[in-house]
Write a protein that holds these residues in place. Structure first.
Motif, PDB file in Angstrom:
ATOM      1  N   LYS A  12       7.416   6.433  35.319  1.00  0.00           N
ATOM      2  CA  LYS A  12       8.264   5.426  34.665  1.00  0.00           C
ATOM      3  C   LYS A  12       9.620   5.366  35.384  1.00  0.00           C
ATOM      4  O   LYS A  12      10.301   6.378  35.512  1.00  0.00           O
ATOM      5  CB  LYS A  12       8.472   5.841  33.207  1.00  0.00           C
ATOM      6  N   ARG A  17       6.496  -9.288  24.242  1.00  0.00           N
ATOM      7  CA  ARG A  17       6.348  -9.304  25.702  1.00  0.00           C
ATOM      8  C   ARG A  17       7.705  -9.185  26.385  1.00  0.00           C
ATOM      9  O   ARG A  17       7.858  -8.441  27.347  1.00  0.00           O
ATOM     10  CB  ARG A  17       5.674 -10.606  26.168  1.00  0.00           C
ATOM     11  N   TYR A  41     -13.863  -7.965  30.820  1.00  0.00           N
ATOM     12  CA  TYR A  41     -12.458  -7.562  30.795  1.00  0.00           C
ATOM     13  C   TYR A  41     -11.820  -7.833  32.170  1.00  0.00           C
ATOM     14  O   TYR A  41     -12.225  -7.248  33.161  1.00  0.00           O
ATOM     15  CB  TYR A  41     -12.350  -6.086  30.403  1.00  0.00           C
ATOM     16  N   ARG A  42     -10.903  -8.764  32.217  1.00  0.00           N
ATOM     17  CA  ARG A  42     -10.227  -9.202  33.457  1.00  0.00           C
ATOM     18  C   ARG A  42     -11.256  -9.513  34.556  1.00  0.00           C
ATOM     19  O   ARG A  42     -11.050  -9.195  35.734  1.00  0.00           O
ATOM     20  CB  ARG A  42      -9.251  -8.134  33.969  1.00  0.00           C
ATOM     21  N   GLU A  63      -5.438  -4.702  39.426  1.00  0.00           N
ATOM     22  CA  GLU A  63      -5.809  -5.922  38.707  1.00  0.00           C
ATOM     23  C   GLU A  63      -5.335  -7.124  39.526  1.00  0.00           C
ATOM     24  O   GLU A  63      -5.903  -8.211  39.479  1.00  0.00           O
ATOM     25  CB  GLU A  63      -5.108  -5.894  37.346  1.00  0.00           C
ATOM     26  N   TYR A 106      -2.870  -9.135  23.408  1.00  0.00           N
ATOM     27  CA  TYR A 106      -2.721  -9.053  21.949  1.00  0.00           C
ATOM     28  C   TYR A 106      -3.993  -9.460  21.200  1.00  0.00           C
ATOM     29  O   TYR A 106      -3.955 -10.219  20.230  1.00  0.00           O
ATOM     30  CB  TYR A 106      -1.484  -9.860  21.496  1.00  0.00           C
ATOM     31  N   PRO A 146      -5.517   3.396  28.286  1.00  0.00           N
ATOM     32  CA  PRO A 146      -4.385   2.631  28.840  1.00  0.00           C
ATOM     33  C   PRO A 146      -3.891   3.230  30.153  1.00  0.00           C
ATOM     34  O   PRO A 146      -3.444   4.380  30.190  1.00  0.00           O
ATOM     35  CB  PRO A 146      -3.298   2.725  27.771  1.00  0.00           C
ATOM     36  N   ASN A 182      -6.888  -1.501  32.940  1.00  0.00           N
ATOM     37  CA  ASN A 182      -7.073  -0.320  32.096  1.00  0.00           C
ATOM     38  C   ASN A 182      -8.493   0.204  32.349  1.00  0.00           C
ATOM     39  O   ASN A 182      -9.461  -0.538  32.167  1.00  0.00           O
ATOM     40  CB  ASN A 182      -6.923  -0.688  30.619  1.00  0.00           C
ATOM     41  N   ASP A 236       2.374   6.862  33.132  1.00  0.00           N
ATOM     42  CA  ASP A 236       3.576   7.373  32.470  1.00  0.00           C
ATOM     43  C   ASP A 236       3.563   8.908  32.458  1.00  0.00           C
ATOM     44  O   ASP A 236       4.549   9.561  32.821  1.00  0.00           O
ATOM     45  CB  ASP A 236       3.569   6.814  31.026  1.00  0.00           C
ATOM     46  N   TYR A 272      -3.542  -6.320  16.996  1.00  0.00           N
ATOM     47  CA  TYR A 272      -2.919  -5.561  18.081  1.00  0.00           C
ATOM     48  C   TYR A 272      -1.542  -5.037  17.662  1.00  0.00           C
ATOM     49  O   TYR A 272      -0.783  -5.710  16.968  1.00  0.00           O
ATOM     50  CB  TYR A 272      -2.774  -6.455  19.315  1.00  0.00           C
ATOM     51  N   TRP A 296      -0.434   4.724  30.100  1.00  0.00           N
ATOM     52  CA  TRP A 296      -0.269   6.102  29.613  1.00  0.00           C
ATOM     53  C   TRP A 296      -0.511   7.085  30.753  1.00  0.00           C
ATOM     54  O   TRP A 296       0.256   8.026  30.965  1.00  0.00           O
ATOM     55  CB  TRP A 296      -1.229   6.360  28.442  1.00  0.00           C
ATOM     56  N   GLN A 308       7.682  -0.187  31.255  1.00  0.00           N
ATOM     57  CA  GLN A 308       6.210  -0.305  31.259  1.00  0.00           C
ATOM     58  C   GLN A 308       5.742   0.011  32.679  1.00  0.00           C
ATOM     59  O   GLN A 308       5.714  -0.865  33.546  1.00  0.00           O
ATOM     60  CB  GLN A 308       5.841  -1.719  30.776  1.00  0.00           C
ATOM     61  N   PRO A 309       5.381   1.299  32.922  1.00  0.00           N
ATOM     62  CA  PRO A 309       5.130   1.715  34.310  1.00  0.00           C
ATOM     63  C   PRO A 309       3.884   1.106  34.938  1.00  0.00           C
ATOM     64  O   PRO A 309       3.674   1.223  36.147  1.00  0.00           O
ATOM     65  CB  PRO A 309       4.992   3.242  34.198  1.00  0.00           C
ATOM     66  N   SER A 317       0.733  -6.539  34.745  1.00  0.00           N
ATOM     67  CA  SER A 317       0.015  -5.261  34.890  1.00  0.00           C
ATOM     68  C   SER A 317      -0.577  -5.186  36.288  1.00  0.00           C
ATOM     69  O   SER A 317      -1.277  -6.100  36.705  1.00  0.00           O
ATOM     70  CB  SER A 317      -1.142  -5.179  33.895  1.00  0.00           C
TER      71      SER A 317
HETATM   72  N1  EPU Z   1       1.910   3.209  27.175  1.00  0.00           N
HETATM   73  C1  EPU Z   1       2.541   4.352  27.613  1.00  0.00           C
HETATM   74  N2  EPU Z   1       3.770   4.222  28.212  1.00  0.00           N
HETATM   75  C2  EPU Z   1       4.368   3.017  28.358  1.00  0.00           C
HETATM   76  C3  EPU Z   1       3.734   1.846  27.900  1.00  0.00           C
HETATM   77  C4  EPU Z   1       2.482   1.972  27.315  1.00  0.00           C
HETATM   78  O1  EPU Z   1       2.037   5.460  27.489  1.00  0.00           O
HETATM   79  O2  EPU Z   1       5.478   2.982  28.901  1.00  0.00           O
HETATM   80  C5  EPU Z   1       0.579   3.349  26.559  1.00  0.00           C
HETATM   81  C6  EPU Z   1       0.671   3.413  25.033  1.00  0.00           C
HETATM   82  O3  EPU Z   1      -0.315   4.319  24.599  1.00  0.00           O
HETATM   83  C7  EPU Z   1       0.295   1.997  24.625  1.00  0.00           C
HETATM   84  C8  EPU Z   1      -0.721   1.663  25.685  1.00  0.00           C
HETATM   85  O4  EPU Z   1      -0.228   2.250  26.891  1.00  0.00           O
HETATM   86  O5  EPU Z   1      -0.240   1.963  23.329  1.00  0.00           O
HETATM   87  C9  EPU Z   1      -0.971   0.192  25.880  1.00  0.00           C
HETATM   88  O6  EPU Z   1       0.237  -0.445  26.256  1.00  0.00           O
HETATM   89  P1  EPU Z   1       0.462  -2.010  26.025  1.00  0.00           P
HETATM   90  O7  EPU Z   1       0.189  -2.372  24.617  1.00  0.00           O
HETATM   91  O8  EPU Z   1       1.804  -2.348  26.593  1.00  0.00           O
HETATM   92  O9  EPU Z   1      -0.686  -2.719  26.837  1.00  0.00           O
HETATM   93  P2  EPU Z   1      -1.367  -2.449  28.257  1.00  0.00           P
HETATM   94  O10 EPU Z   1      -2.732  -1.936  28.010  1.00  0.00           O
HETATM   95  O11 EPU Z   1      -0.485  -1.677  29.147  1.00  0.00           O
HETATM   96  C10 EPU Z   1      -2.497  -4.813  28.310  1.00  0.00           C
HETATM   97  C11 EPU Z   1      -2.665  -5.887  29.341  1.00  0.00           C
HETATM   98  C12 EPU Z   1      -1.413  -6.762  29.378  1.00  0.00           C
HETATM   99  C13 EPU Z   1      -1.203  -7.363  27.992  1.00  0.00           C
HETATM  100  C14 EPU Z   1      -1.037  -6.209  26.982  1.00  0.00           C
HETATM  101  C15 EPU Z   1      -0.893  -6.705  25.553  1.00  0.00           C
HETATM  102  C16 EPU Z   1      -4.119  -4.993  31.076  1.00  0.00           C
HETATM  103  C17 EPU Z   1      -4.219  -4.418  32.447  1.00  0.00           C
HETATM  104  N3  EPU Z   1      -2.886  -5.266  30.652  1.00  0.00           N
HETATM  105  O12 EPU Z   1      -1.455  -3.971  28.783  1.00  0.00           O
HETATM  106  O13 EPU Z   1      -1.655  -7.819  30.291  1.00  0.00           O
HETATM  107  O14 EPU Z   1      -0.046  -8.178  27.956  1.00  0.00           O
HETATM  108  O15 EPU Z   1      -2.219  -5.375  27.044  1.00  0.00           O
HETATM  109  O16 EPU Z   1      -2.118  -7.194  25.122  1.00  0.00           O
HETATM  110  O17 EPU Z   1      -5.135  -5.177  30.426  1.00  0.00           O
HETATM  111  C18 EPU Z   1      -1.382  -8.467  32.561  1.00  0.00           C
HETATM  112  O18 EPU Z   1      -2.615  -8.518  32.625  1.00  0.00           O
HETATM  113  O19 EPU Z   1      -0.656  -8.765  33.549  1.00  0.00           O
HETATM  114  C19 EPU Z   1      -0.762  -8.043  31.322  1.00  0.00           C
HETATM  115  C20 EPU Z   1       0.564  -7.888  31.195  1.00  0.00           C
END
Ligand code: EPU
Length: 337
Positions: A275, A214, A159-160, A325, A126, A264, A233, A270, A191, A267, A288-289, A229
């Protein structure tokens, strides 16, 4: 110091693959660390196991630092330096700081794991990452049996990513982290999910919203085994992103400082239909795939098969190689590639 033998790995990894760990040594202070014999091989360091998967029975000794004291130093300008020992639980620390109206780590609520693990992968969520508040990291070197204080710039956060995954990988153990917090409001609401909150939000409102967001998207590892995750990403060049955009106009991308674009992984995965997909007892979480889950009896082979399926479909479609990751370990504690 406690030395435990032949432990079930399920107790030490939130992904809960069923295997065994030969030796787990719990140390509570520096004096304990000095007694560890690392002359023949350095032990493997583990926090709460929320980002580590044991693919095979572990023969290397594992060390966990359990000291969890906090010391605070106040500066005149409303800033507070917290010195937190590595064994403290991260979310409990966030909760305690929010209760005291301290700003800085509220966006990092509900991230599983220990304080000592936080700098290794520079935890982030976030719009905030550990690097934003980290003042220093105290690191104990196995070889010299000495403690070093690393500044934020020494930590080489990305980043990570951090120096602990590269030059310092396997060289020692994090024993404490210094955090710069403040009583002066500094909300980070950019965010998606927090952007509806008013700019005047209190620190506990942001904390609550992060927890709600979350919890609605990510499975609780106590109910459904997972490591958050599973892949990073991917960050690709602006030119590659434009090429992909021509073919996939809906592809999301977030510009980075250096003209690169972060796409992402969720995405990409997905779109390839993963998913809720399941290979035996390992699957992609339905909401959240990017989060791989173990339904109970998942084994390393199933996990590696699913990782391979995801990586190859994503690579075929987008020419992007997804990198785990999560730390995947083989029998001697080395990273599985
Ligand atoms: N999206 C999809 N399908 C889904 C879910 C997401 O297409 O089912 C796409 C959407 O475009 C969405 C984008 O993915 O806008 C990003 O999704 P989300 O905001 O859930 O974040 P993320 O990039 O998947 C990252 C971190 C998470 C952290 C969240 C919130 C990494 C690898 N993961 O996830 O960290 O909680 O942002 O900031 O950077 C972790 O590291 O274990 C973790 C959970």
């Amino acid at each position: 110091m406690h030395i435990l033998h032949d432990q079930p790995a399920e107790l030490y990894s939130t992904f809960r693959l069923k295997t065994r760990l030969a030796t787990v040594i719990e140390v509570g202070c520096l004096a304990d660390l000095e007694q560890i014999d690392s002359s023949s091989s350095a032990p493997l360091v583990l926090g709460e196991g929320s980002n580590t998967v044991f693919l095979q029975a572990q023969t290397r000794s594992i060390v966990r630092y359990t000291g969890a004291n906090i010391t605070e130093t106040w500066l005149d300008d409303g800033h507070c330096l917290l010195h937190v020992e590595a064994g403290h639980n991260w979310h409990q620390l966030v909760t305690a700081t929010v209760k005291r109206q301290l700003w800085g780590i509220e966006n990092l609520a509900l991230i599983p794991g220990s304080v000592g693990a936080a700098p290794v992968q520079n935890i982030g969520a976030y719009g905030v990452e550990l690097a934003d508040v980290c003042a220093y990291v105290d690191y104990y070197h196995w070889q010299t049996k000495s403690l070093q204080r690393l500044t934020t710039s020494d930590c080489n956060f990305g980043y990570r990513d951090s120096v602990f995954k590269h030059q310092l990988a396997g060289k020692g153990i994090i024993v404490a982290v210094g955090l710069n917090l403040t009583i002066l409001a500094r909300p980070v609401l950019s965010y998606q999910g927090l952007d509806k909150l008013p700019a005047t939000s209190a620190v506990c409102d942001i904390y609550q919203q992060v927890i709600a967001t979350r919890s609605s998207k990510l499975p609780d590892y106590r109910q459904l085994a997972n490591c958050g995750s599973f892949f990073k990403n991917p960050v690709i060049s602006g030119a590659d992103y434009q090429r992909l955009q021509q073919r996939y106009p809906a592809i999301p991308g977030f510009k980075q400082h250096n003209s690169q674009v972060k796409v992402p992984a969720a995405w990409l995965i997905d779109q390839q239909g993963f998913k809720g997909y399941r290979h035996n007892d390992i699957g992609c979480y339905e909401k959240q795939p990017l989060v791989l889950v173990n339904y109970g009896n998942g084994c390393a082979e199933d996990l590696l098969t699913l990782i391979g399926q995801i990586q190859s479909k994503v690579c075929q479609a987008y020419q992007i190689t997804l990198e785990p990751e999560v730390r995947l370990l083989n029998s001697d504690g080395q990273q599985y590639v």
